[in-house]
Design a protein around this motif. Sequence first.
Motif, short mmCIF file in Angstrom:
data_model
loop_
_atom_site.label_atom_id
_atom_site.label_comp_id
_atom_site.label_asym_id
_atom_site.label_seq_id
_atom_site.Cartn_x
_atom_site.Cartn_y
_atom_site.Cartn_z
N TYR A 117 0.84 -1.20 0.00
CA TYR A 117 0.00 0.00 0.00
C TYR A 117 0.87 1.25 0.00
O TYR A 117 0.56 2.23 -0.65
CB TYR A 117 -0.90 -0.03 1.24
N ILE A 118 2.00 1.18 0.70
CA ILE A 118 2.85 2.35 0.86
C ILE A 118 3.70 2.60 -0.38
O ILE A 118 3.80 3.73 -0.86
CB ILE A 118 3.75 2.18 2.11
N GLY A 119 4.29 1.54 -0.91
CA GLY A 119 5.28 1.73 -1.97
C GLY A 119 4.88 1.30 -3.36
O GLY A 119 5.67 1.43 -4.29
N GLY A 120 3.66 0.78 -3.51
CA GLY A 120 3.26 0.31 -4.83
C GLY A 120 3.96 -0.99 -5.18
O GLY A 120 4.28 -1.79 -4.32
N THR A 121 4.23 -1.19 -6.49
CA THR A 121 4.82 -2.43 -6.97
C THR A 121 6.30 -2.26 -7.24
O THR A 121 6.73 -1.27 -7.83
CB THR A 121 4.11 -2.87 -8.27
N THR A 122 7.05 -3.26 -6.80
CA THR A 122 8.48 -3.34 -7.09
C THR A 122 8.77 -4.70 -7.69
O THR A 122 8.36 -5.71 -7.14
CB THR A 122 9.32 -3.17 -5.82
N ASN A 123 9.42 -4.71 -8.82
CA ASN A 123 9.80 -5.96 -9.48
C ASN A 123 11.28 -6.21 -9.24
O ASN A 123 12.12 -5.33 -9.39
CB ASN A 123 9.53 -5.87 -10.98
N TYR A 124 11.61 -7.46 -8.89
CA TYR A 124 12.98 -7.78 -8.49
C TYR A 124 13.74 -8.62 -9.50
O TYR A 124 14.94 -8.50 -9.62
CB TYR A 124 12.96 -8.52 -7.15
N LEU A 125 13.04 -9.50 -10.19
CA LEU A 125 13.73 -10.45 -11.05
C LEU A 125 13.56 -10.03 -12.50
O LEU A 125 12.46 -10.08 -13.05
CB LEU A 125 13.18 -11.86 -10.82
N THR A 126 14.65 -9.62 -13.14
CA THR A 126 14.54 -9.07 -14.49
C THR A 126 14.06 -10.09 -15.51
O THR A 126 13.45 -9.73 -16.51
CB THR A 126 15.89 -8.49 -14.93
#
Length: 125
Positions: free
Chosen positions: A53-62
Amino acid sequence: QLQLVESGGGSVQPGGSLRLSCTVSGFNLDTLAIGWFRQAPEKGRAGLSCNSYIGGTTNYLTSVTGRFTISRDNAKNTMYLQMNNLKPEDTAVYYCAVPNGYYYCSPRAGDMAYWGKGTLVTVSS
């Protein structure tokens, strides 16, 4: 007590799609961070993507960026992972997890406080 249950895994041919679900109980999904991880045979657990909720979406694996999409339905208390154009190397057990502190994403499995039991995805022709 917070619990997570994954579903939606199965066998699919290369190029196919699956949508995984992570249903949360014991806590409202609205403010939680939920991460998706996977563990292939004889490999460690790798962070794929996380939504908070705070940071939205983060993708880690390219290697999955552009093919995998995380989303949530707060009304259903469920997080999803849409997986398109699946490849044999995507074969793994997929897990959802909640981090220590509940609200901030992390790509590290060691930062997770709660785990589901996982759902197996097999990509093979």
